[in-house]
Design a protein around this motif. Structure first.
Motif, PDB file in Angstrom:
ATOM      1  N   ALA A  49       0.803  -1.219   0.000  1.00  0.00           N
ATOM      2  CA  ALA A  49       0.000   0.000   0.000  1.00  0.00           C
ATOM      3  C   ALA A  49       0.832   1.264   0.000  1.00  0.00           C
ATOM      4  O   ALA A  49       1.812   1.391   0.720  1.00  0.00           O
ATOM      5  CB  ALA A  49      -0.917  -0.013   1.219  1.00  0.00           C
ATOM      6  N   CYS A  50       0.426   2.197  -0.820  1.00  0.00           N
ATOM      7  CA  CYS A  50       0.911   3.567  -0.726  1.00  0.00           C
ATOM      8  C   CYS A  50       0.162   4.210   0.434  1.00  0.00           C
ATOM      9  O   CYS A  50      -1.031   3.985   0.589  1.00  0.00           O
ATOM     10  CB  CYS A  50       0.622   4.318  -2.020  1.00  0.00           C
ATOM     11  SG  CYS A  50       1.000   6.085  -1.941  1.00  0.00           S
ATOM     12  N   SER A  51       0.865   4.984   1.235  1.00  0.00           N
ATOM     13  CA  SER A  51       0.200   5.537   2.425  1.00  0.00           C
ATOM     14  C   SER A  51      -0.791   6.631   2.068  1.00  0.00           C
ATOM     15  O   SER A  51      -1.572   7.049   2.899  1.00  0.00           O
ATOM     16  CB  SER A  51       1.246   6.072   3.392  1.00  0.00           C
ATOM     17  OG  SER A  51       2.040   7.045   2.752  1.00  0.00           O
ATOM     18  N   GLU A  52      -0.775   7.104   0.831  1.00  0.00           N
ATOM     19  CA  GLU A  52      -1.557   8.298   0.523  1.00  0.00           C
ATOM     20  C   GLU A  52      -2.889   8.043  -0.170  1.00  0.00           C
ATOM     21  O   GLU A  52      -3.745   8.898  -0.204  1.00  0.00           O
ATOM     22  CB  GLU A  52      -0.700   9.269  -0.303  1.00  0.00           C
ATOM     23  CG  GLU A  52       0.540   9.673   0.496  1.00  0.00           C
ATOM     24  CD  GLU A  52       1.338  10.770  -0.167  1.00  0.00           C
ATOM     25  OE1 GLU A  52       0.886  11.302  -1.184  1.00  0.00           O
ATOM     26  OE2 GLU A  52       2.421  11.082   0.360  1.00  0.00           O
ATOM     27  N   VAL A 105      -0.842   0.812  -4.745  1.00  0.00           N
ATOM     28  CA  VAL A 105       0.300   0.079  -4.208  1.00  0.00           C
ATOM     29  C   VAL A 105       1.569   0.485  -4.947  1.00  0.00           C
ATOM     30  O   VAL A 105       1.533   0.973  -6.071  1.00  0.00           O
ATOM     31  CB  VAL A 105       0.115  -1.457  -4.313  1.00  0.00           C
ATOM     32  CG1 VAL A 105      -1.067  -1.925  -3.479  1.00  0.00           C
ATOM     33  CG2 VAL A 105      -0.033  -1.903  -5.764  1.00  0.00           C
ATOM     34  N   HIS A 106       2.694   0.267  -4.275  1.00  0.00           N
ATOM     35  CA  HIS A 106       4.007   0.424  -4.890  1.00  0.00           C
ATOM     36  C   HIS A 106       4.687  -0.945  -4.928  1.00  0.00           C
ATOM     37  O   HIS A 106       4.437  -1.788  -4.065  1.00  0.00           O
ATOM     38  CB  HIS A 106       4.906   1.345  -4.054  1.00  0.00           C
ATOM     39  CG  HIS A 106       4.433   2.753  -3.989  1.00  0.00           C
ATOM     40  ND1 HIS A 106       4.404   3.594  -5.072  1.00  0.00           N
ATOM     41  CD2 HIS A 106       3.978   3.487  -2.939  1.00  0.00           C
ATOM     42  CE1 HIS A 106       3.965   4.780  -4.706  1.00  0.00           C
ATOM     43  NE2 HIS A 106       3.689   4.752  -3.416  1.00  0.00           N
ATOM     44  N   VAL A 107       5.585  -1.130  -5.909  1.00  0.00           N
ATOM     45  CA  VAL A 107       6.477  -2.294  -5.878  1.00  0.00           C
ATOM     46  C   VAL A 107       7.885  -1.772  -5.609  1.00  0.00           C
ATOM     47  O   VAL A 107       8.138  -0.571  -5.674  1.00  0.00           O
ATOM     48  CB  VAL A 107       6.436  -3.099  -7.195  1.00  0.00           C
ATOM     49  CG1 VAL A 107       5.026  -3.570  -7.494  1.00  0.00           C
ATOM     50  CG2 VAL A 107       7.012  -2.303  -8.349  1.00  0.00           C
ATOM     51  N   GLY A 143       0.130  10.419 -13.225  1.00  0.00           N
ATOM     52  CA  GLY A 143       0.283  11.670 -12.486  1.00  0.00           C
ATOM     53  C   GLY A 143       0.304  11.509 -10.977  1.00  0.00           C
ATOM     54  O   GLY A 143       0.138  12.472 -10.247  1.00  0.00           O
ATOM     55  N   HIS A 144       0.538  10.280 -10.507  1.00  0.00           N
ATOM     56  CA  HIS A 144       0.561  10.063  -9.058  1.00  0.00           C
ATOM     57  C   HIS A 144       1.804  10.715  -8.446  1.00  0.00           C
ATOM     58  O   HIS A 144       2.909  10.510  -8.908  1.00  0.00           O
ATOM     59  CB  HIS A 144       0.578   8.563  -8.771  1.00  0.00           C
ATOM     60  CG  HIS A 144       0.589   8.230  -7.312  1.00  0.00           C
ATOM     61  ND1 HIS A 144      -0.548   8.232  -6.545  1.00  0.00           N
ATOM     62  CD2 HIS A 144       1.598   7.902  -6.473  1.00  0.00           C
ATOM     63  CE1 HIS A 144      -0.234   7.904  -5.301  1.00  0.00           C
ATOM     64  NE2 HIS A 144       1.057   7.702  -5.233  1.00  0.00           N
ATOM     65  N   ARG A 145       1.608  11.519  -7.443  1.00  0.00           N
ATOM     66  CA  ARG A 145       2.717  12.121  -6.712  1.00  0.00           C
ATOM     67  C   ARG A 145       2.546  11.770  -5.248  1.00  0.00           C
ATOM     68  O   ARG A 145       1.488  11.996  -4.682  1.00  0.00           O
ATOM     69  CB  ARG A 145       2.700  13.650  -6.845  1.00  0.00           C
ATOM     70  CG  ARG A 145       2.881  14.157  -8.256  1.00  0.00           C
ATOM     71  CD  ARG A 145       4.352  14.285  -8.625  1.00  0.00           C
ATOM     72  NE  ARG A 145       4.512  14.746  -9.999  1.00  0.00           N
ATOM     73  CZ  ARG A 145       4.434  13.952 -11.065  1.00  0.00           C
ATOM     74  NH1 ARG A 145       4.175  12.681 -10.922  1.00  0.00           N
ATOM     75  NH2 ARG A 145       4.593  14.439 -12.279  1.00  0.00           N
ATOM     76  N   CYS A 146       3.582  11.217  -4.650  1.00  0.00           N
ATOM     77  CA  CYS A 146       3.464  10.935  -3.229  1.00  0.00           C
ATOM     78  C   CYS A 146       4.832  11.013  -2.583  1.00  0.00           C
ATOM     79  O   CYS A 146       5.857  10.975  -3.251  1.00  0.00           O
ATOM     80  CB  CYS A 146       2.806   9.587  -2.973  1.00  0.00           C
ATOM     81  SG  CYS A 146       3.869   8.207  -3.304  1.00  0.00           S
ATOM     82  N   SER A 147       4.829  11.110  -1.288  1.00  0.00           N
ATOM     83  CA  SER A 147       6.087  11.221  -0.563  1.00  0.00           C
ATOM     84  C   SER A 147       6.243  10.067   0.405  1.00  0.00           C
ATOM     85  O   SER A 147       6.934  10.167   1.399  1.00  0.00           O
ATOM     86  CB  SER A 147       6.124  12.551   0.189  1.00  0.00           C
ATOM     87  OG  SER A 147       4.984  12.650   1.027  1.00  0.00           O
ATOM     88  N   CYS A 148       5.587   8.935   0.107  1.00  0.00           N
ATOM     89  CA  CYS A 148       5.627   7.830   1.071  1.00  0.00           C
ATOM     90  C   CYS A 148       6.942   7.053   1.006  1.00  0.00           C
ATOM     91  O   CYS A 148       7.182   6.186   1.831  1.00  0.00           O
ATOM     92  CB  CYS A 148       4.421   6.913   0.898  1.00  0.00           C
ATOM     93  SG  CYS A 148       4.538   5.737  -0.465  1.00  0.00           S
ATOM     94  N   LYS A 149       7.792   7.331   0.014  1.00  0.00           N
ATOM     95  CA  LYS A 149       9.148   6.786  -0.056  1.00  0.00           C
ATOM     96  C   LYS A 149       9.218   5.289  -0.395  1.00  0.00           C
ATOM     97  O   LYS A 149      10.290   4.702  -0.371  1.00  0.00           O
ATOM     98  CB  LYS A 149       9.927   7.037   1.243  1.00  0.00           C
ATOM     99  CG  LYS A 149      10.149   8.504   1.558  1.00  0.00           C
ATOM    100  CD  LYS A 149      11.152   8.663   2.690  1.00  0.00           C
ATOM    101  CE  LYS A 149      11.458  10.117   2.978  1.00  0.00           C
ATOM    102  NZ  LYS A 149      10.359  10.803   3.668  1.00  0.00           N
TER     103      LYS A 149
HETATM  104 ZN   LIG Z   1       3.126   6.282  -2.130  1.00  0.00          ZN
END
Ligand SMILES: [Zn+2]
Length: 237
Positions: free
Chosen positions: A172-175, A179-181, A222-228
């Motif tokens: 899961a992406c926190s935002e 999901v991220h791989v 266009g997904h932008r997130c800072s969940c690292k």
């Molecule tokens: Zn994320």
């Protein structure tokens, strides 16, 4: 760190280990595919899982329910190792209806903070025994499989996803509901067709074998997130 392995750890480290660590099996576009995972692949996967778990506040002394079964080790095994390495306690369940009684025991006896991998079948069984909202409602993190998402959210529980994308693990992406791989290990190309192609990075034992899987998840534009945990996010289609 002292544990029951500590006195023999140096002896264990001196024993050479045959590759691979294990062999995973996935349904690829061309049919069933076996792919090996090396010990170092596994260790990097566990390190990535651990950084994810830490970001969710999992720490020593926590109780974490992990719902998985043996053949899912390529995705869930590194998560189990990461939880152990954080000195949290794993309460293991299998994704099956017959686990409802053991699940009820865990939920009543231990202060579970996180559940990872809940599926619809066990979710329904828990719902009919002690109630999903009662056991999941106060948890710090609820990570479910795609087939359980509708059931869990219908009970008013905020849930996110854990899902294999071919040989890679989507966490899961926190935002948002995506999901991220691990992008250091896998390059996923989404050309918008019926399949995703997943290329292992050179350090993996399967390097050079690009795998194509059905495109059940697509790239979020266009997904932008800072969940690292990754720059590219994937969402259910
Ligand atoms: Zn994320």
């Amino acid at each position: 760190v002292t544990n029951t392995i500590s006195p023999i750890a140096s002896g264990l480290a001196a024993i050479s280990r045959a590759e691979p660590r294990c062999v995973g099996h996935i349904s690829a576009a061309e049919g069933g595919v076996d792919y090996p995972i090396s010990w170092s692949d596994w260790a990097r996967d566990a390190a990535w899982a651990q950084s994810f778990l830490k970001s969710r506040g999992i720490r020593a002394g926590d109780f974490v329910v992990i719902v998985s079964t043996g053949h899912e080790a390529p995705w869930y095994g590194p998560i189990l190792d990461a939880v152990y390495d954080l000195h949290a306690t794993v309460c293991p369940l299998e994704p099956a209806r017959f686990e409802a009684i053991r699940a009820e025991m865990f939920f009543k006896r231990f202060p579970i903070t996180t559940i990872i991998g809940l599926d619809r079948e066990l979710g329904l069984a828990i719902d009919q025994s002690i109630g999903l909202e009662r056991v999941l409602g106060k948890m710090r993190s609820v990570l479910v499989r795609s087939d359980a998402l509708e059931l869990v959210t219908a009970r008013g529980v905020a849930a996110q996803l854990i899902v294999p994308i071919g040989p890679a693990l989507g966490l899961a992406c926190s935002e948002r509901l995506a999901v991220h791989v691990n992008e250091a290990e896998w390059a996923i190309a989404d050309e918008g067709g019926a399949t995703l192609s997943i290329a292992p990075k050179p350090q993996r034992i399967v390097a050079g074998d690009t795998i194509r899987v059905a495109r059940t998840f697509g790239t979020l534009k266009g997904h932008r997130c800072s969940c690292k945990h990754g720059q590219v996010a994937f969402a259910p289609m």
